[in-house]
Design an enzyme around this catalytic site. Structure first.
Site, PDB file in Angstrom:
ATOM      1  N   LYS A 189       0.848  -1.201   0.000  1.00 28.28           N
ATOM      2  CA  LYS A 189       0.000   0.000   0.000  1.00 28.28           C
ATOM      3  C   LYS A 189       0.880   1.247   0.000  1.00 28.28           C
ATOM      4  O   LYS A 189       1.712   1.446   0.873  1.00 28.28           O
ATOM      5  CB  LYS A 189      -0.928   0.047   1.207  1.00 28.28           C
ATOM      6  CG  LYS A 189      -1.987   1.137   1.009  1.00 28.28           C
ATOM      7  CD  LYS A 189      -2.692   1.544   2.281  1.00 28.28           C
ATOM      8  CE  LYS A 189      -1.922   2.541   3.099  1.00 28.28           C
ATOM      9  NZ  LYS A 189      -1.709   3.852   2.446  1.00 28.28           N
ATOM     10  N   GLY A 242       6.404   4.069   9.082  1.00 26.55           N
ATOM     11  CA  GLY A 242       5.579   5.258   9.308  1.00 26.55           C
ATOM     12  C   GLY A 242       5.676   5.676  10.760  1.00 26.55           C
ATOM     13  O   GLY A 242       6.675   5.405  11.431  1.00 26.55           O
ATOM     14  N   SER A 243       4.620   6.279  11.261  1.00 26.30           N
ATOM     15  CA  SER A 243       4.665   6.814  12.625  1.00 26.30           C
ATOM     16  C   SER A 243       4.565   5.699  13.671  1.00 26.30           C
ATOM     17  O   SER A 243       3.994   4.629  13.401  1.00 26.30           O
ATOM     18  CB  SER A 243       3.521   7.801  12.823  1.00 26.30           C
ATOM     19  OG  SER A 243       2.290   7.145  12.628  1.00 26.30           O
ATOM     20  N   THR A 244       5.072   5.964  14.848  1.00 22.14           N
ATOM     21  CA  THR A 244       5.000   4.994  15.945  1.00 22.14           C
ATOM     22  C   THR A 244       3.543   4.715  16.316  1.00 22.14           C
ATOM     23  O   THR A 244       3.174   3.566  16.574  1.00 22.14           O
ATOM     24  CB  THR A 244       5.798   5.514  17.154  1.00 22.14           C
ATOM     25  OG1 THR A 244       7.170   5.610  16.761  1.00 22.14           O
ATOM     26  CG2 THR A 244       5.677   4.599  18.354  1.00 22.14           C
ATOM     27  N   VAL A 246       0.809   4.730  14.450  1.00 21.88           N
ATOM     28  CA  VAL A 246       0.175   3.787  13.510  1.00 21.88           C
ATOM     29  C   VAL A 246       0.859   2.420  13.584  1.00 21.88           C
ATOM     30  O   VAL A 246       0.194   1.387  13.488  1.00 21.88           O
ATOM     31  CB  VAL A 246       0.161   4.356  12.065  1.00 21.88           C
ATOM     32  CG1 VAL A 246      -0.338   3.308  11.081  1.00 21.88           C
ATOM     33  CG2 VAL A 246      -0.704   5.604  11.986  1.00 21.88           C
ATOM     34  N   GLY A 247       2.169   2.419  13.815  1.00 22.57           N
ATOM     35  CA  GLY A 247       2.885   1.147  13.962  1.00 22.57           C
ATOM     36  C   GLY A 247       2.275   0.289  15.066  1.00 22.57           C
ATOM     37  O   GLY A 247       2.095  -0.921  14.912  1.00 22.57           O
ATOM     38  N   GLU A 264       9.090  -0.058  11.177  1.00 21.62           N
ATOM     39  CA  GLU A 264      10.143   0.957  11.155  1.00 21.62           C
ATOM     40  C   GLU A 264       9.430   2.271  11.416  1.00 21.62           C
ATOM     41  O   GLU A 264       8.700   2.768  10.563  1.00 21.62           O
ATOM     42  CB  GLU A 264      10.846   0.916   9.794  1.00 21.62           C
ATOM     43  CG  GLU A 264      12.238   1.481   9.852  1.00 21.62           C
ATOM     44  CD  GLU A 264      12.262   2.952   9.546  1.00 21.62           C
ATOM     45  OE1 GLU A 264      12.143   3.738  10.517  1.00 21.62           O
ATOM     46  OE2 GLU A 264      12.388   3.303   8.385  1.00 21.62           O
ATOM     47  N   CYS A 298      13.011   9.669   9.105  1.00 22.05           N
ATOM     48  CA  CYS A 298      12.721   9.085  10.414  1.00 22.05           C
ATOM     49  C   CYS A 298      13.944   9.133  11.326  1.00 22.05           C
ATOM     50  O   CYS A 298      13.811   9.251  12.529  1.00 22.05           O
ATOM     51  CB  CYS A 298      12.234   7.664  10.259  1.00 22.05           C
ATOM     52  SG  CYS A 298      13.190   6.725   9.082  1.00 22.05           S
ATOM     53  N   GLU A 396       8.813  14.105  17.825  1.00 20.40           N
ATOM     54  CA  GLU A 396       9.301  14.082  16.446  1.00 20.40           C
ATOM     55  C   GLU A 396       8.564  15.164  15.651  1.00 20.40           C
ATOM     56  O   GLU A 396       7.345  15.138  15.531  1.00 20.40           O
ATOM     57  CB  GLU A 396       9.023  12.709  15.828  1.00 20.40           C
ATOM     58  CG  GLU A 396       9.577  12.568  14.435  1.00 20.40           C
ATOM     59  CD  GLU A 396       9.319  11.189  13.829  1.00 20.40           C
ATOM     60  OE1 GLU A 396       8.188  10.699  13.929  1.00 20.40           O
ATOM     61  OE2 GLU A 396      10.258  10.618  13.244  1.00 20.40           O
TER      62      GLU A 396
END
Ligand code: NAD
Ligand code: MN
Length: 496
Positions: A189, A242-244, A246-247, A264, A298, A396
């Site tokens: 995606k 992506g972001s933490t 959403v991770g 990551e 990142c 961040e």
């Protein structure tokens, strides 16, 4: 419904851009007809609309991938797989200019040093992992005189890969290279803001000769298509960048079916500059480590800790260097190296952080404003006198904003460098080799750059400690996330 559009890029080049979902080597419309606009962040103008995957479309893509894996790919010759990756690299080489021009339009990356380097890094990655494709091995272990075992490094099968907008081509190549080299198939995606370059790559996948269904590429919303990938029972592994925040969601959702997960995520990487460092080098890398890609990396070294004895001098030199080196403007003009941020959302977010820095008492040594009427440009911004409680030090920002703070001892520098929930990158500047080795050993981060910042190589692993992620990408270690180890026990004796 049209699945391709003729686009004229800001540099005058006209080409055919695929805008459909790339499933089974074909560009198809979305099942519910939904499309999203993608914007050129330099001009704020719509480039085109692309189809976005619905939950049903993800299911179609996953089934196509599964079928390709079961019927064709799992028994594919490893020599052929290596050749396919090499061929994809050849096609990236052939279309280098176009790919980089597409990326600059869709993401706002300056062409001079950014979008072109991104394409080159993809080529390197594909060639590197092509070299591993025919070296897939296992091990043999004798457990007793009458029992023999061997281990097969088997591909997971269908890998769901979710990528961000900051390095659309590179992040895709980091994931495609090891997944394909180890014999997996992919449903990827693309990020909402930057679907164009990788949809174009769909054409190259066909031209390279990949069988239908092996690599599927779809634009889509995170909460719909991304979520559908993370929870699909036939997806065997999920790799996310992506972001933490959403991770964590991806991991929680994937837990329902106990998928293998690699993440990551974000970072707030420190750079420690000791007073025995080469000042010129530490200034140059201080700039590069955060301002490259307009701070949207990142592992950007966004917190610089400078030893008190050289603090004022360092700031003076960094300001001077930034003023003379950074050039904001048209990303197609090779004299410029600083483009816009990706979107209005990021633009507002970054300006919000700049305001908060001012409110909390940090000093603006340079920048701090949005200089142009059009486009999401934010000046390279240097904050000094930043303290550990400030939001700009802790969170961040993902923009061209660096925070500088003073330290006196090595212990203080280490404690404060490590005082973060993240652990992606870190850097140290000193001419004292023992100090460099000692500090490198004690920094809690997946990468340490000594007298440098933000180097990556396909040959060297990259990954986060703490809340910066799980698992490793790149290098030989990057292969490990893409295989599952199967043990075969053989009885070579006559007894029970
Ligand atoms: P994000 O984490 O929201 O998006 C990354 C990818 O995940 C995109 O493809 C997105 O569509 C997808 N996604 C979003 N929600 C999802 C869900 N519920 N399930 C599955 N997939 C989902 O990042 P963003 O909104 O694009 O950027 C926000 C912040 O993320 C940035 O400010 C930055 O801090 C961070 N970021 C980090 C990286 C990185 O390389 N580590 C890259 C981009 C953004
Ligand atoms: Mn865009």
């Amino acid at each position: 419904m049209a699945t391709s559009a003729q686009i004229t890029l800001p540099n005058g080049v006209t080409y055919e851009q695929p805008i459909g979902l790339f499933i089974n080597n074909e560009f198809v419309p979305s099942s519910d007809g939904e499309m999203i606009e993608t914007i050129n962040p330099s001009t704020e103008e719509v480039i085109t609309k692309v189809h976005v995957a619905s939950v049903e479309d993800i299911d179609t893509a996953v089934n196509a991938a599964r079928k390709a894996f079961d019927e064709v790919w799992k028994d594919y010759s490893i020599d052929e797989i290596a050749k396919l990756l090499q061929k994809l690299a050849d096609l990236f080489e052939r279309d280098r200019d176009l790919l980089s021009a597409i990326e600059s339009a869709d993401s706002g990356k300056p062409r001079s040093q950014n979008s072109v380097l991104d394409v080159d890094q993809c080529i390197e990655n594909f060639r590197y992992y092509a070299g591993w494709a025919d070296k897939r091995g296992g091990t043999i272990c004798e457990s007793s005189p009458t029992k023999l075992g061997y281990v097969i490094h088997e591909p997971h099968g269908v890998c769901g890969q979710i990528i961000p907008w900051n390095y659309p081509l590179c992040m895709a190549s980091w994931k495609i290279g090891p997944a394909i080299a180890t014999g997996n198939v992919i449903v990827m995606k693309l990020a909402e803001n930057t679907p164009l370059s990788m949809l174009y790559v769909g054409k190259l996948v066909v031209e390279a000769g990949f069988p239908p269904g092996v690599i599927n590429l779809v634009a889509g919303h995170g909460k719909i298509a991304g979520n559908a990938i993370s929870c699909h029972p036939k997806v065997d592994k999920v790799a996310f960048t992506g972001s933490t925040a959403v991770g964590k969601t991806v991991m929680a959702v994937a837990a329902q079916t106990l998928k293998n997960v690699t993440l990551e995520c974000g970072g707030k990487s420190p750079m420690v500059v000791f007073d025995d460092a080469d000042l010129e080098q530490s200034v140059k890398w201080g700039y590069e480590g955060i301002m490259y890609n307009m701070g949207q990396s990142c592992s950007a070294t966004s917190r610089i800790l400078v030893q008190d004895t050289i603090y004022d001098k360092y700031i003076e030199e960094l300001v001077k260097y930034t003023k003379s080196y950074s050039a904001l403007g048209d990303v197609y003009d090779d004299n410029n190296n600083h483009g816009p941020l990706i979107s209005k959302v990021q633009f507002d977010k970054v300006l919000g952080y700049i305001e908060s820095g001012k409110e909390q008492g940090a000093k603006v040594a340079l920048g701090g404003t949005a200089p142009f009427e059009k486009g999401y440009y934010v000046e390279p911004t240097i904050f000094t006198d930043v303290t550990d409680e400030m939001k700009i030090w802790k969170e961040e920002i993902f923009g061209p904003v660096v925070c500088i703070s003073k330290f006196s001892t090595e212990k203080e520098a280490l404690d404060r460098a490590n005082d973060t929930t993240y652990g992606l990158g870190s850097a140290i500047f000193s001419k004292d080799i023992a100090k460099c080795l000692r500090v490198s050993r004690n920094l809690h981060a997946g990468s340490v750059w000594v007298n440098s910042s933000n180097d990556t190589s396909p040959r060297i692993p990259f990954g986060g400690f703490k809340m910066s992620g799980i698992g490793t990408e790149l290098g030989q270690y990057g292969l490990d996330n893409y295989t599952i180890k199967k043990a075969v026990h053989i009885n070579i004796g006559n007894n029970l």
